[in-house]
Write a protein that holds these residues in place. Structure first.
Motif, PDB file in Angstrom:
ATOM      1  N   SER A  22       0.821  -1.209   0.000  1.00  0.00           N
ATOM      2  CA  SER A  22       0.000   0.000   0.000  1.00  0.00           C
ATOM      3  C   SER A  22       0.854   1.258   0.000  1.00  0.00           C
ATOM      4  O   SER A  22       0.396   2.325  -0.378  1.00  0.00           O
ATOM      5  N   ASP A  23       2.065   1.122   0.413  1.00  0.00           N
ATOM      6  CA  ASP A  23       2.929   2.288   0.413  1.00  0.00           C
ATOM      7  C   ASP A  23       4.077   2.012  -0.543  1.00  0.00           C
ATOM      8  O   ASP A  23       5.083   1.383  -0.161  1.00  0.00           O
ATOM      9  N   PRO A  24       3.938   2.414  -1.744  1.00  0.00           N
ATOM     10  CA  PRO A  24       4.952   2.012  -2.738  1.00  0.00           C
ATOM     11  C   PRO A  24       6.342   2.544  -2.420  1.00  0.00           C
ATOM     12  O   PRO A  24       7.347   1.909  -2.690  1.00  0.00           O
ATOM     13  N   ASP A  25       6.370   3.694  -1.768  1.00  0.00           N
ATOM     14  CA  ASP A  25       7.687   4.214  -1.413  1.00  0.00           C
ATOM     15  C   ASP A  25       8.371   3.295  -0.413  1.00  0.00           C
ATOM     16  O   ASP A  25       9.550   2.950  -0.542  1.00  0.00           O
ATOM     17  N   LYS A  26       7.578   2.922   0.535  1.00  0.00           N
ATOM     18  CA  LYS A  26       8.140   2.044   1.543  1.00  0.00           C
ATOM     19  C   LYS A  26       8.529   0.708   0.948  1.00  0.00           C
ATOM     20  O   LYS A  26       9.563   0.133   1.272  1.00  0.00           O
ATOM     21  N   GLN A  27       7.682   0.256   0.044  1.00  0.00           N
ATOM     22  CA  GLN A  27       7.984  -1.009  -0.599  1.00  0.00           C
ATOM     23  C   GLN A  27       9.285  -0.903  -1.369  1.00  0.00           C
ATOM     24  O   GLN A  27      10.120  -1.801  -1.353  1.00  0.00           O
ATOM     25  N   GLN A  28       9.443   0.211  -1.986  1.00  0.00           N
ATOM     26  CA  GLN A  28      10.673   0.384  -2.742  1.00  0.00           C
ATOM     27  C   GLN A  28      11.887   0.387  -1.832  1.00  0.00           C
ATOM     28  O   GLN A  28      12.916  -0.237  -2.094  1.00  0.00           O
ATOM     29  N   ARG A  29      11.731   1.090  -0.749  1.00  0.00           N
ATOM     30  CA  ARG A  29      12.823   1.131   0.208  1.00  0.00           C
ATOM     31  C   ARG A  29      13.129  -0.274   0.701  1.00  0.00           C
ATOM     32  O   ARG A  29      14.291  -0.668   0.857  1.00  0.00           O
ATOM     33  N   TYR A  30      12.065  -1.014   0.943  1.00  0.00           N
ATOM     34  CA  TYR A  30      12.254  -2.369   1.425  1.00  0.00           C
ATOM     35  C   TYR A  30      12.990  -3.213   0.402  1.00  0.00           C
ATOM     36  O   TYR A  30      13.875  -4.008   0.731  1.00  0.00           O
ATOM     37  N   GLU A  31      12.595  -3.031  -0.840  1.00  0.00           N
ATOM     38  CA  GLU A  31      13.256  -3.813  -1.877  1.00  0.00           C
ATOM     39  C   GLU A  31      14.717  -3.457  -1.981  1.00  0.00           C
ATOM     40  O   GLU A  31      15.564  -4.320  -2.163  1.00  0.00           O
ATOM     41  N   VAL A  32      14.972  -2.170  -1.852  1.00  0.00           N
ATOM     42  CA  VAL A  32      16.366  -1.731  -1.939  1.00  0.00           C
ATOM     43  C   VAL A  32      17.176  -2.400  -0.835  1.00  0.00           C
ATOM     44  O   VAL A  32      18.263  -2.934  -1.058  1.00  0.00           O
ATOM     45  N   VAL A  33      16.609  -2.364   0.316  1.00  0.00           N
ATOM     46  CA  VAL A  33      17.328  -2.955   1.446  1.00  0.00           C
ATOM     47  C   VAL A  33      17.474  -4.447   1.260  1.00  0.00           C
ATOM     48  O   VAL A  33      18.540  -5.022   1.492  1.00  0.00           O
ATOM     49  N   ALA A  34      16.421  -5.071   0.826  1.00  0.00           N
ATOM     50  CA  ALA A  34      16.459  -6.532   0.727  1.00  0.00           C
ATOM     51  C   ALA A  34      17.402  -6.981  -0.361  1.00  0.00           C
ATOM     52  O   ALA A  34      17.940  -8.083  -0.299  1.00  0.00           O
ATOM     53  N   SER A  35      17.556  -6.134  -1.371  1.00  0.00           N
ATOM     54  CA  SER A  35      18.463  -6.566  -2.435  1.00  0.00           C
ATOM     55  C   SER A  35      19.903  -6.286  -2.072  1.00  0.00           C
ATOM     56  O   SER A  35      20.791  -6.519  -2.856  1.00  0.00           O
ATOM     57  N   GLY A  36      20.124  -5.784  -0.916  1.00  0.00           N
ATOM     58  CA  GLY A  36      21.480  -5.730  -0.430  1.00  0.00           C
ATOM     59  C   GLY A  36      22.104  -4.356  -0.408  1.00  0.00           C
ATOM     60  O   GLY A  36      23.207  -4.188   0.097  1.00  0.00           O
ATOM     61  N   GLN A  37      21.402  -3.402  -0.919  1.00  0.00           N
ATOM     62  CA  GLN A  37      22.032  -2.078  -0.868  1.00  0.00           C
ATOM     63  C   GLN A  37      21.713  -1.400   0.438  1.00  0.00           C
ATOM     64  O   GLN A  37      20.896  -1.859   1.219  1.00  0.00           O
ATOM     65  N   ASP A  38      22.356  -0.315   0.634  1.00  0.00           N
ATOM     66  CA  ASP A  38      22.164   0.369   1.905  1.00  0.00           C
ATOM     67  C   ASP A  38      20.796   1.021   1.981  1.00  0.00           C
ATOM     68  O   ASP A  38      20.202   1.410   0.983  1.00  0.00           O
ATOM     69  N   TYR A  39      20.393   1.150   3.158  1.00  0.00           N
ATOM     70  CA  TYR A  39      19.099   1.778   3.402  1.00  0.00           C
ATOM     71  C   TYR A  39      19.218   3.256   3.116  1.00  0.00           C
ATOM     72  O   TYR A  39      20.101   3.939   3.614  1.00  0.00           O
ATOM     73  N   VAL A  40      18.294   3.692   2.306  1.00  0.00           N
ATOM     74  CA  VAL A  40      18.306   5.114   1.939  1.00  0.00           C
ATOM     75  C   VAL A  40      17.232   5.809   2.742  1.00  0.00           C
ATOM     76  O   VAL A  40      16.062   5.403   2.742  1.00  0.00           O
TER      77      VAL A  40
ATOM     78  N   PHE B 196      12.153  -3.586   8.577  1.00  0.00           N
ATOM     79  CA  PHE B 196      12.591  -4.295   7.385  1.00  0.00           C
ATOM     80  C   PHE B 196      13.333  -5.556   7.760  1.00  0.00           C
ATOM     81  O   PHE B 196      13.191  -6.589   7.144  1.00  0.00           O
ATOM     82  N   GLY B 197      14.132  -5.400   8.794  1.00  0.00           N
ATOM     83  CA  GLY B 197      14.862  -6.583   9.206  1.00  0.00           C
ATOM     84  C   GLY B 197      13.921  -7.692   9.622  1.00  0.00           C
ATOM     85  O   GLY B 197      14.053  -8.855   9.214  1.00  0.00           O
ATOM     86  N   ARG B 198      12.936  -7.313  10.383  1.00  0.00           N
ATOM     87  CA  ARG B 198      12.011  -8.321  10.841  1.00  0.00           C
ATOM     88  C   ARG B 198      11.211  -8.879   9.682  1.00  0.00           C
ATOM     89  O   ARG B 198      10.960 -10.081   9.606  1.00  0.00           O
ATOM     90  N   ALA B 199      10.815  -7.998   8.799  1.00  0.00           N
ATOM     91  CA  ALA B 199      10.032  -8.473   7.653  1.00  0.00           C
ATOM     92  C   ALA B 199      10.852  -9.431   6.820  1.00  0.00           C
ATOM     93  O   ALA B 199      10.350 -10.440   6.343  1.00  0.00           O
ATOM     94  N   SER B 200      12.112  -9.114   6.654  1.00  0.00           N
ATOM     95  CA  SER B 200      12.920 -10.012   5.831  1.00  0.00           C
ATOM     96  C   SER B 200      13.100 -11.350   6.502  1.00  0.00           C
ATOM     97  O   SER B 200      13.229 -12.368   5.864  1.00  0.00           O
ATOM     98  N   GLN B 201      13.090 -11.339   7.820  1.00  0.00           N
ATOM     99  CA  GLN B 201      13.199 -12.619   8.509  1.00  0.00           C
ATOM    100  C   GLN B 201      11.904 -13.390   8.424  1.00  0.00           C
ATOM    101  O   GLN B 201      11.892 -14.591   8.207  1.00  0.00           O
ATOM    102  N   LEU B 202      10.828 -12.669   8.660  1.00  0.00           N
ATOM    103  CA  LEU B 202       9.552 -13.360   8.750  1.00  0.00           C
ATOM    104  C   LEU B 202       9.089 -13.835   7.389  1.00  0.00           C
ATOM    105  O   LEU B 202       8.545 -14.916   7.241  1.00  0.00           O
TER     106      LEU B 202
END
Lengths: 693, 327
Positions: free
Chosen positions: A470-488, A505-511
């Protein structure tokens, strides 16, 4: 055979039976004719009572002559013992007292005289007496029962020698002493010098053998007192005998039934003892120097101070020289009380131990004299096909950077091992691994991590579940983080919000690990009935409280997922965690199960830690506040409603099973009017686009 | 017979029946090995521990019994539930017994301790607990209040998923990512464990009255469920199509619901109950079986022989009273 005509001169003649019948019986004696008969021919009954005491002499009649009345004596003791006591032997006859009876009388040597050479009879008596009087404090009180159990069978050599020289048991060893007949039996027992005069009227001085050495057993110390400790003696201590009157100063000094006690009352035992502190005073022994000899019971002829009591010592003429005190040594000014090592030769890189660490492969190659592989990479070793495959794979999925593994590590979490092995096609995975290894050589650990979590890198592919759809910006940020780049960090975020997002994000990536590759293609995420975009549902589910009837209706409408799911914080019991071999997720929790209302209220004030990215797990009060604000930062906890522990419906668990859905959740009621103006029907939920959150 | 289970390795099977006994069989040879008597009423579920040393069983007499396999004696009798106990499971190591009962609680008993009280009680269900599945860090509870509750011990969370109808049976997929839940609207649903979304639903069998179990094949290729009309239905996991059915009716042609089934953990072998008989089904590949049309049942064992006073199996019935559904 004629009677009286015996031809026997030596010994006694046989008894010739007169009747021939008695001599030999043709038939054996039957059992009923085998009777037991005593020496007089009286029929015996195997010693049983055949009836009838002689009522005369033994029981009531005083003498053989008969009963004679006697004067009444009311003395109980005389009746119990004395001349009227009855012993079992009174009721026995000669047969019982005979050799084969029940109480045979025999003559035996007294114990003192049967004791073999170890003890003289008199000495034995003395010792036994001493043992008894000694208050034998051994573990088994009284005379040592096994003392005489084991007696040496033979004499010792020394005893035999002494006996030859005139010693007897019980005597001491030494020259004979002259002392008066000591009938007291006590005293110090030390040999006393005889004096010429008679003392106490005993003029006879005999030469006695010296008294034997007293071997007295030391009483075993039982308990933690000192030696010679005696507890309070009940008979002597004033405390234990206190009989203080409750009212000591009453006028009436005499008490009793007629004095101070009414006619209809009986004098009670004086239970109202008054304790006087003076009764606790104790003094050790007698002071006042009543006894100038302080208990010395020996001869009083000699004085204790001075005199020749200790003849080995003599009083000193000169006093002791005064004690010398030696001064401490003088310390030099630079004295340090610890040891300092002088610096050794400094460790240089050329020393052998450290060479390997600082060497690079290039220098090592140089040392070895190798040819350098210049302008060559691993990829040139691959075959052409593999290179093509690699290139394709690279295009499909963005190759994760070296920091991908670092991301997982930095968004720290204490979770255990991954449970779900992803069935990713091996070719894609292999290509990914190659890409990573060619990209980064040094971070070997992160490479393996990344390859394990490579599926999570493909977050942005189609058909993948987006946690923050629902929050595409946040989703984008999450994707950036999950793909290994630094959190912007987005510009309008505060530091706290940034930190919260990071943790989320950390928790989401774990869960959440989206199914990668082929498995993901098999499943399609459930869509709404009308094919509504997911955005709608997410905003609806932004509030944690989904009424169960709404859930049911959503389930019936086949809209599973957020609508039908509630997530609550549940504490497993410690024992359960132990048996499952899982670390306790809440090690500090005091309860197990879901939180109840009461616990909730306490939790409000105890762990309100806003630095954590958790949505506030609390009562409606806190929930209302974020609900009111339209701040974007609060969109973050809302969207994670399916991941974050949310205490939305805990009260429902604490109540008993309620039939009605309305009372299902107490805290939902105030929420309802605010959040949902039309709380009925699934369609109204869907149509509720304009939300004030 | 109320329930049939393979043991962990698939060599033996356990059956619990209405004659109050738990029996241990070798399904491949058909020989009974041991009978365990100790329940006061019918046995509703039985499960064996990992090391094959102990069994757990539960019954209508509200007892959960922890048996020693070799001696046949009950080691522990846990009388803690207040209603009949519907299902029982061991945890991965065989040290905990997790039981769900008609009194809407799930109780966890520690087999190694000497206490007779449950270590933890999960009281979140609003109605009878019909089925439990345990993985190495989760407990899934399906209950008649239309909810599937997943208790994640590692994360310390409970996820409750609402189903349109009462849930009668839950089981894990072999990879542990999804939960298969069958409900009384004659559908099975494959629910994603993390999100609660339904990935696939399977229908075509009959399940509206009784509690019918479901299971997955050993490689997660098929979803299998019993049915009230005496069939066993196979669906392809991914596509959701009904692939095959087996008829396991008796010769008398009366329809007996197939209540309980169990799949071999490794081989292609299925156990189903059919009245008072357990049927062993073997086949190399279900697909080829589909072509041939019918998988022949290899053996029929007469299980739990008719005793004097034997109450014939009556599958659990359902009556609707207001909001409660009793099963």
């Amino acid at each position: 055979m004629s009677q009286g005509d015996t031809f026997v001169s030596i010994g006694t003649p046989f008894e010739v039976p007169e009747n021939d019948d008695d001599f030999v019986r043709k038939k054996p004696v039957p059992v009923h004719e085998q009777v037991a008969v005593d020496w007089k021919g009286r029929r015996r009954f195997h010693g049983a009572f055949t009836g009838g005491f002689s009522a005369g002499h033994f029981n009531t009649v005083g003498t053989v002559e008969g009963w004679a009345p006697k004067s009444f004596t009311s003395c109980h003791e005389e009746r119990a013992g004395g001349k009227y006591a009855q012993r079992p032997e009174d009721f026995m006859d000669d047969e019982d007292l005979g050799e084969f009876g029940i109480a045979p009388r025999h003559v035996a040597t007294h114990r003192d005289f049967t004791h073999p050479e170890n003890q003289h009879s008199a000495a034995g008596r003395e010792e036994s007496r001493r043992n008894v009087l000694d208050a034998h404090h051994a573990v088994i009180p009284g005379v040592a029962p096994l003392h005489d159990l084991v007696i040496p069978a033979s004499q010792t050599v020394g005893a035999r020698l002494l006996k030859r020289m005139g010693w007897r048991e019980g005597q001491g060893i030494g020259p004979k002493q002259q002392r008066p007949l000591d009938k007291s039996g006590g005293g110090s027992g030390h040999p006393v010098q005889t004096k010429g005069e008679a003392s106490n009227g005993e003029s006879a001085q005999w030469a006695f053998a010296p008294r034997d050495v007293d071997v007295s057993d030391m009483p075993v110390l039982v308990g933690r007192h000192g030696l010679g400790y005696k507890g309070m003696d009940a008979g002597r201590t004033a405390v234990l005998q206190s009989k203080m009157r409750a009212n000591p100063s009453s006028a009436l000094k005499i008490t009793g039934q007629a004095f101070g006690v009414g006619a209809y009352e009986t004098q009670d035992a004086d239970v109202y003892d008054v304790d006087d502190m003076a009764s606790y005073d104790q003094t050790m022994g007698a002071s006042d120097h009543a006894d100038p000899f302080f208990g010395w019971s020996g001869s009083h002829d000699q004085h204790l101070d001075g005199g020749d009591s200790l003849s080995a010592f003599a009083k000193a003429k000169h006093p002791n020289p005064p004690r010398r005190i030696f001064r401490a040594p003088d310390l030099p000014r630079e004295f340090k009380p610890y040891h300092q090592f002088k610096d050794g030769p400094k460790k240089s890189a050329s020393s052998m131990g450290l060479v390997e660490k600082s060497m690079t492969s290039n220098t090592r190659g140089q040392l070895l004299g190798e040819q350098r592989l210049q302008d060559m990479s691993v990829l040139s070793l691959l075959s052409a096909e593999d290179r093509e495959r690699l290139a394709k794979a690279k295009q499909q999925q963005p190759p994760p950077a070296a920091a991908s593994g670092g991301v997982e590590a930095s968004l720290a979490s204490p979770s255990g091992r991954k449970t779900s092995p992803q069935s990713i096609p091996s070719s894609v995975e292999g290509a990914q691994r190659l890409a990573q290894s060619s990209a980064v050589a040094a971070a070997a650990a992160s490479v393996s991590l990344a390859s394990r979590f490579s599926s999570s890198s493909s977050v942005s592919g189609p058909g993948h579940f987006k946690p923050y759809a629902s929050d595409p910006d946040k989703q984008q940020r999450y994707e950036v983080v999950a793909s290994g780049q630094d959190y912007v960090r987005p510009p309008n975020f505060t530091e706290w919000e940034e930190q919260r997002e990071r943790e989320e994000f950390g928790r989401a990536s774990q869960l959440y690990r989206p199914l990668g590759g082929a498995m993901a293609a098999r499943f399609t995420p459930a869509t709404g009935k009308d094919g509504e975009p997911e955005v709608q549902k997410d905003t609806v589910l932004a509030e944690h409280v989904t009424d169960p009837t709404d859930q049911m209706s959503a389930a019936r409408a086949k809209m599973f997922g957020r609508l039908t799911r509630t997530t609550l914080e549940w504490h497993p019991d410690r024992a359960v965690c132990k048996r499952f071999n899982i670390p306790d997720p809440y090690p500090n929790s005091t309860f197990s199960g879901l939180r109840t209302e009461a616990a909730n209220k306490k939790a409000n004030f105890m762990d309100m830690d806003f630095a954590r990215a958790n949505a506030p797990q609390s009562t409606p009060v806190l929930q209302l506040e974020p609900a009111d604000e339209p701040a974007p930062s609060d969109a973050a906890p809302k969207e994670l409603s399916s991941f974050q522990p949310v205490a939305s419906a805990d009260d429902q668990q604490s109540e008993a099973r309620q039939a009605s859905a309305v009372t299902f959740k107490i805290s939902s009621e105030p929420m309802k009017p605010r959040s949902r103006p039309a709380p009925s029907g699934p369609l109204s939920i869907l149509n509720n686009k304009s939300r004030t959150h | 017979i109320r329930s049939v289970r393979f043991n962990v390795a698939g060599e033996y099977c356990l059956t619990g029946g209405s004659d109050k006994s738990v029996r241990l069989w070798n399904p491949h040879s058909g020989f009974p090995i041991k009978t365990y008597m100790g329940h006061g009423q019918e046995v509703l579920d039985a499960v064996s521990s990992v090391g094959n040393t102990h069994l757990g069983s539960c019954g209508a007499d509200k007892l959960v019994i922890y048996w020693d396999v070799a001696t046949g004696a009950p080691v522990r009798k846990y009388r803690s539930h207040t209603g009949r106990v519907n299902c029982v499971e061991f945890n991965e190591e065989g040290t905990l017994l997790i039981s769900g009962s008609y009194d809407a609680t799930v109780r966890i008993f520690d087999c190694k301790s000497r206490r007779y009280e449950p270590v933890q009680t999960l009281t979140e269900a609003q109605d009878s607990v019909s089925s439990i599945a345990v993985s190495d860090h989760e407990i899934v509870v399906g209950s008649i209040d239309c909810r599937v509750r997943v208790y994640d011990i590692r994360m310390g969370q409970m996820h409750a998923d609402c189903m349109p109808e009462s849930v009668t049976s839950v089981s894990f997929t072999r990879d542990g990512q999804c939960v298969l839940a069958s409900s009384l609207d004659s559908t099975l649903r494959l629910v994603d464990k993390n999100t609660g979304q339904v990935l696939c639903s399977y229908s075509g069998h009959e399940n509206s009255k009784y509690s019918i179990e479901n299971c997955l094949s050993s490689k997660d290729t098929h979803v299998i469920s019993g049915s009230e009309d005496g069939r066993v239905c196979f669906w392809d996991l991914v596509e959701g199509k009904l692939v095959h059915t087996i008829n396991c009716q008796k010769a008398k042609d009366d329809k007996v619901a197939v209540e309980s089934l169990s799949y071999h953990p490794k081989q292609c072998c299925l156990l189903t109950t059919c009245g008072d008989v357990v049927k062993v089904w073997k086949g190399d590949d279900w697909k080829t079986a589909q072509d041939t049309g019918h998988i022949p049942g290899t053996e029929e064992k007469r299980d739990h022989p008719v005793l004097v006073g034997y109450v014939p199996d009556c599958p659990r019935e359902m009556t609707l009273t207001k909001q409660f559904r009793k099963i």
